[in-house]
Design a protein around this motif. Structure first.
Motif, mmCIF file in Angstrom:
data_model
loop_
_atom_site.group_PDB
_atom_site.id
_atom_site.type_symbol
_atom_site.label_atom_id
_atom_site.label_comp_id
_atom_site.label_asym_id
_atom_site.label_seq_id
_atom_site.Cartn_x
_atom_site.Cartn_y
_atom_site.Cartn_z
ATOM 1 N N THR A 96 44.745 35.211 6.065
ATOM 2 C CA THR A 96 45.564 34.268 6.839
ATOM 3 C C THR A 96 45.576 34.641 8.317
ATOM 4 O O THR A 96 45.403 33.784 9.184
ATOM 5 C CB THR A 96 46.999 34.227 6.281
ATOM 6 N N ASP A 97 45.761 35.924 8.611
ATOM 7 C CA ASP A 97 45.772 36.378 10.004
ATOM 8 C C ASP A 97 44.428 36.128 10.684
ATOM 9 O O ASP A 97 44.376 35.704 11.847
ATOM 10 C CB ASP A 97 46.129 37.864 10.090
ATOM 11 N N ALA A 118 41.428 30.253 14.726
ATOM 12 C CA ALA A 118 41.858 28.926 15.141
ATOM 13 C C ALA A 118 42.476 28.973 16.537
ATOM 14 O O ALA A 118 42.248 28.073 17.348
ATOM 15 C CB ALA A 118 42.857 28.347 14.130
ATOM 16 N N ALA A 119 43.233 30.027 16.831
ATOM 17 C CA ALA A 119 43.854 30.158 18.161
ATOM 18 C C ALA A 119 42.785 30.365 19.235
ATOM 19 O O ALA A 119 42.908 29.848 20.345
ATOM 20 C CB ALA A 119 44.842 31.318 18.171
#
Length: 121
Positions: free
Chosen positions: A110-111, A117-118
């Motif tokens: 997830t991280d 994505a960021a």
């Protein structure tokens, strides 16, 4: 003080003692309960992945209680586990929420996706 230091390195000595007691309880079961319990135990080690010692000790204690009671009552194996032993094992293990080894990898995944994505923006 020495016991505290050892427990920091190796884990709870009390949990180890309780786990050994559980193993002795399983070994004391008459057949076919002993071999059935051992088969489930092997599956739990691969499926469950519980890393929280308190949760694991509670689960195996309850598991031993189940097989001891069934043995005393003469309950047929299929009456305990039903037609699908895998479903029984997974349902039993899911009843014991605890920290699992996969939790760390789920967070890591997830991280990594959040960071990717960021960076894309």
């Amino acid at each position: 003080m020495t016991a505290k230091w050892i427990e920091t390195l190796t884990g709870s000595l009390e949990q180890k003692k309780q786990y050994k007691q559980y193993r002795a309880r399983i070994e004391a079961l008459p057949e076919p309960y002993r071999s059935s319990a051992k088969a489930f135990e092997r599956y739990f080690m691969y499926y469950g992945g519980i890393t929280d010692g308190d949760t694991l000790v509670t689960m195996v204690s309850d598991f031993a209680d189940l097989w001891e009671r069934a043995s005393v009552d003469g309950t047929p194996i299929r009456a305990i586990v039903g037609d699908d032993p895998v479903e029984f094992a997974e349902d039993f293990a899911r009843a014991y929420d605890g920290k699992q080894w996969i939790d760390k990898e789920r967070k890591r995944l997830t991280d990594a996706i959040d960071q990717a994505a960021a960076n894309q923006m």
